[in-house]
Design a protein around this motif. Structure first.
Motif, mmCIF file in Angstrom:
data_model
loop_
_atom_site.group_PDB
_atom_site.id
_atom_site.type_symbol
_atom_site.label_atom_id
_atom_site.label_comp_id
_atom_site.label_asym_id
_atom_site.label_seq_id
_atom_site.Cartn_x
_atom_site.Cartn_y
_atom_site.Cartn_z
ATOM 1 N N ILE A 198 0.815 -1.215 0.000
ATOM 2 C CA ILE A 198 0.000 0.000 0.000
ATOM 3 C C ILE A 198 0.847 1.262 0.000
ATOM 4 N N VAL A 258 1.204 3.130 -3.290
ATOM 5 C CA VAL A 258 0.050 3.886 -3.782
ATOM 6 C C VAL A 258 -0.059 5.214 -3.046
ATOM 7 N N ALA A 263 -2.397 -0.191 -7.388
ATOM 8 C CA ALA A 263 -3.576 0.600 -7.033
ATOM 9 C C ALA A 263 -4.856 -0.152 -7.371
ATOM 10 N N CYS A 291 -6.336 5.626 -1.338
ATOM 11 C CA CYS A 291 -6.019 4.689 -2.420
ATOM 12 C C CYS A 291 -7.074 4.754 -3.525
#
Length: 378
Positions: free
Chosen positions: A213, A216, A309, A326
């Motif tokens: 994560i 992103v 993403a 995100c």
């Protein structure tokens, strides 16, 4: 158990792996191979490019990916996968996320039985929603599979700048009875040097979610930086982005506390703070209004967060986790959303509480206005 104090009576010794194979001679694979060699391990580095292999063996340098960085003379490279894996006690797999599955399948034919494999790649596989260790495990069969992750730029690591990273594997019942003999502990000891500090985790899901994560979120930070916004904005995105990491990790069986460690908060902070990160750099260029095809001077640079993403949003939807930052980045990258409008909508979402225990959501009276400020200089 390993303690923080060198004089603590609880400190025990763990046996390192003598021979380590590193699969993937890109920047990070070469850096990790260099670390392992500096730690005294016998290291073989597999790369497909014959010129890279030749340069590492003859010049002790990887000019294609780490130009100007000297490598240990004891580090040897090969373009034969079978040669790299022969006699290996542990394997580091360091390839792009899209190559993890086919490379793991190739590995299986040559992998010695029960040899632990650390997949040092960050991401989530499209369509399946599997983490990189889970993808590799499907192809490798019954071997321990983990990862090495943390706030690490390859060049700095290879140059010997003090660096810390987490070695994570799921712990079996046997591992919990003798944690110093677990693959995580043995690999951590194997990679430890005066400049490369390792930590051990049994929360493989939490560690991998943080690594996926953060790319992103870094693109989002770059977008806002490129659009002319300053430190307040980036700090907000980093902090709230970490909350999104915690929520998804917990939903998948990881621990929220893991995300506050090196592989979560540490990696997120590094990646969102420097254009050495391709993710941050891509975001800055997009925020400046540069078309995607013209970013990086038109070169076909792979940016892991760009593909991740979509994978992250798909996975979050499956488990019912809301990830507004995100989602905003995904909408801009893959949905054609206008950057200033999308972030304006993000900033005027409902007013919520920070502690999860306080369940409240209020209508936000503000109207999206970030588009009016786009281009303001820091």
């Amino acid at each position: 158990m390993v303690s923080n104090s060198p004089s603590d009576s609880r400190e025990v010794h763990s046996k390192p792996y003598d021979r380590i194979a590193v699969v993937g001679a890109g920047a990070w694979g070469t850096a990790l191979a260099s670390v392992a060699a500096a730690a005294g391990r016998q290291v073989r580095l597999f790369g497909r490019d014959s010129d890279v292999v030749r340069a590492i063996n003859n010049q002790h340098e990887n000019p294609a990916y780490l130009s100007g960085v000297p490598l240990p003379e004891s580090l040897t490279a090969t373009n034969q996968l079978s040669e790299a894996l022969t006699g290996a006690d542990a394997v580091l797999m360091v390839v792009p996320s899209g190559a993890v599955r086919p490379v793991a399948a190739d590995l299986r034919a040559f992998l010695p039985p029960a040899t632990p494999v650390a997949v040092c790649t960050k991401g989530i596989e499209p369509t399946t929603g599997l983490l990189m260790s889970q993808v590799a495990a499907e192809e490798l069969g019954d071997v321990p599979v983990g990862t090495i992750s943390g706030p690490t730029f390859a060049r700095e690591t290879a140059l010997g700048h003090p660096t810390a990273a987490t070695v994570a594997f799921d712990f079996s019942h046997t591992d919990r009875l003798a944690p110093d003999e677990s693959p995580a502990a043995r690999l951590a000891v194997s990679m430890s040097t005066a400049f490369f500090k390792t930590y051990i985790s049994d929360d493989l899901v939490g560690v991998e979610i943080g690594g996926a994560i953060k790319n992103v979120i870094a693109i989002g930070c770059g977008m806002m930086t490129g659009a002319g916004f300053a430190e307040n904005t980036r700090a907000a995105l980093i902090t709230r982005g970490m909350d999104e990491m915690k929520a998804l990790a917990e939903a998948l069986g990881g621990r929220r506390e893991t995300v506050t460690g090196l592989a979560g908060a540490g990696d997120l902070t590094l990646t969102c703070s420097s254009q050495t990160s391709r993710n941050m750099s891509l975001g800055v260029q997009l925020g400046q209004g540069i078309p995607r095809t013209a970013c990086f001077d038109g070169r076909p640079v792979v940016v892991e967060g760009e593909a991740n993403a979509a994978s992250i949003i798909d996975l979050a939807g499956r488990v019912g986790v809301s990830m507004p930052i995100c989602e905003t980045v995904h909408a801009i990258l893959h949905g054609g959303a206008d950057l200033s409008h999308a972030f304006g909508d993000l900033w005027t979402r409902p007013i919520e509480a920070e502690p999860r225990a306080l369940d409240i959501s209020l209508r936000n009276p503000a109207q999206p206005k970030l588009r009016q400020l786009q281009g303001r200089q820091q």
